[in-house]
Motif scaffolding. Structure first.
Motif, PDB file in Angstrom:
ATOM      1  N   ALA A  82       6.904   5.682   9.170  1.00  0.00           N
ATOM      2  CA  ALA A  82       5.991   6.814   8.660  1.00  0.00           C
ATOM      3  C   ALA A  82       6.517   7.441   7.338  1.00  0.00           C
ATOM      4  N   ALA A  83       7.876   6.875   6.948  1.00  0.00           N
ATOM      5  CA  ALA A  83       8.266   7.756   5.765  1.00  0.00           C
ATOM      6  C   ALA A  83       7.631   7.425   4.353  1.00  0.00           C
ATOM      7  N   SER A  84       7.516   8.432   3.716  1.00  0.00           N
ATOM      8  CA  SER A  84       7.071   8.312   2.063  1.00  0.00           C
ATOM      9  C   SER A  84       8.163   7.688   1.503  1.00  0.00           C
ATOM     10  N   VAL A  85       7.487   7.027   0.090  1.00  0.00           N
ATOM     11  CA  VAL A  85       8.317   6.552  -0.873  1.00  0.00           C
ATOM     12  C   VAL A  85       9.438   7.530  -1.237  1.00  0.00           C
ATOM     13  N   GLU A  86       9.145   8.856  -1.454  1.00  0.00           N
ATOM     14  CA  GLU A  86      10.062   9.989  -1.723  1.00  0.00           C
ATOM     15  C   GLU A  86      11.152  10.121  -0.692  1.00  0.00           C
ATOM     16  N   GLN A  87      10.796  10.006   0.429  1.00  0.00           N
ATOM     17  CA  GLN A  87      11.837  10.115   1.546  1.00  0.00           C
ATOM     18  C   GLN A  87      12.820   9.012   1.248  1.00  0.00           C
ATOM     19  N   LEU A  88      12.314   7.783   1.066  1.00  0.00           N
ATOM     20  CA  LEU A  88      13.157   6.482   0.899  1.00  0.00           C
ATOM     21  C   LEU A  88      13.993   6.535  -0.469  1.00  0.00           C
ATOM     22  N   VAL A  89      13.527   6.949  -1.712  1.00  0.00           N
ATOM     23  CA  VAL A  89      14.105   6.749  -2.637  1.00  0.00           C
ATOM     24  C   VAL A  89      14.856   8.109  -3.060  1.00  0.00           C
ATOM     25  N   GLY A  90      14.150   9.433  -2.604  1.00  0.00           N
ATOM     26  CA  GLY A  90      14.551  10.618  -3.207  1.00  0.00           C
ATOM     27  C   GLY A  90      13.668  11.289  -4.416  1.00  0.00           C
ATOM     28  N   THR A  91      13.865  12.212  -4.621  1.00  0.00           N
ATOM     29  CA  THR A  91      12.987  12.937  -5.721  1.00  0.00           C
ATOM     30  C   THR A  91      13.796  13.763  -6.746  1.00  0.00           C
ATOM     31  N   LEU A  92      13.359  14.119  -8.044  1.00  0.00           N
ATOM     32  CA  LEU A  92      14.139  14.844  -8.861  1.00  0.00           C
ATOM     33  C   LEU A  92      13.362  16.341  -9.097  1.00  0.00           C
ATOM     34  N   ASN A  93      14.036  17.360  -9.076  1.00  0.00           N
ATOM     35  CA  ASN A  93      13.484  18.475  -9.146  1.00  0.00           C
ATOM     36  C   ASN A  93      13.133  18.818 -10.731  1.00  0.00           C
ATOM     37  N   VAL A  94      11.962  18.700 -11.095  1.00  0.00           N
ATOM     38  CA  VAL A  94      11.378  18.863 -12.561  1.00  0.00           C
ATOM     39  C   VAL A  94      11.491  20.477 -12.798  1.00  0.00           C
ATOM     40  N   GLU A  95      11.232  21.060 -11.736  1.00  0.00           N
ATOM     41  CA  GLU A  95      11.123  22.636 -12.124  1.00  0.00           C
ATOM     42  C   GLU A  95      12.882  23.037 -12.374  1.00  0.00           C
ATOM     43  N   ASP A  96      13.409  22.510 -12.075  1.00  0.00           N
ATOM     44  CA  ASP A  96      15.137  22.960 -12.164  1.00  0.00           C
ATOM     45  C   ASP A  96      15.338  22.495 -13.872  1.00  0.00           C
ATOM     46  N   VAL A  97      14.992  21.262 -14.011  1.00  0.00           N
ATOM     47  CA  VAL A  97      15.051  20.715 -15.439  1.00  0.00           C
ATOM     48  C   VAL A  97      14.588  21.858 -16.251  1.00  0.00           C
ATOM     49  N   LEU A  98      13.111  22.036 -16.257  1.00  0.00           N
ATOM     50  CA  LEU A  98      12.517  22.942 -16.939  1.00  0.00           C
ATOM     51  C   LEU A  98      12.792  24.441 -17.055  1.00  0.00           C
TER      52      LEU A  98
END
Length: 165
Positions: A82-98
């Motif tokens: 039941a994992a999501s693609v984000e759980q598998l590959v990871g994600t970027l925190n766009v808020e921190d970049v901004l």
């Protein structure tokens, strides 16, 4: 991690059964050892009825892999169906970049499996999106995390072991 799926991260030293004690499975042992030695193989699919030591063999293989540090054994990561693609590959925190211009990666299971075993039980039931992402990274050894036009790559070399009944 969102949702109700559970991510299992186990220390390879918790293997209850040593790899050398697997009896009557020479082809399985050979396939797992070859996948651990040659990253070009990209993984092993184990098919067999319940109780034929499929997951035991995968856990025992993880205990054989070299650790990246003396205090940390090679990881054994289980990918939930039941994992999501984000759980598998990871994600970027766009808020921190901004906010402060710093790119922060929230690592996924692929990053956690680096230098270890990524185990998928009942791999035939895995959604196509996860299969595609998983096979791409297993073949290349590099995971690319993209979000909102921003991308970051990291090494993701692991032994992929899938099982099915």
């Amino acid at each position: 991690m969102s949702g109700t799926s559970t991510v299992t991260i186990e220390a390879a030293t918790q293997a209850a059964f040593p790899f050398s004690a697997l009896i009557g499975q020479p082809e399985l042992q050979r396939a797992l050892l070859l996948a651990a030695i040659d990253p070009g193989i990209a993984g092993v699919l184990i098919s067999g009825p319940r109780g034929t030591a499929k997951s035991t063999a995968a856990r025992a293989l993880a205990a054989l892999l070299p650790s990246v540090s003396p205090s940390l054994p090679a990881p054994f990561i289980t990918l939930p169906l039941a994992a999501s693609v984000e759980q598998l590959v990871g994600t970027l925190n766009v808020e921190d970049v901004l906010r402060d211009g710093r790119l922060r990666l929230a690592p996924g299971l692929l990053a956690r499996a680096h230098h270890g075993v990524l185990y998928v039980d009942e791999v035939n039931l895995l959604p196509d999106a996860l299969v595609d992402a998983l096979l791409d990274v297993a073949a290349s050894g590099v995971n690319t995390v993209e979000r909102d036009g921003i991308s970051q790559q990291h090494a993701a070399r692991f032994v992929l072991v899938g099982t099915m009944n």
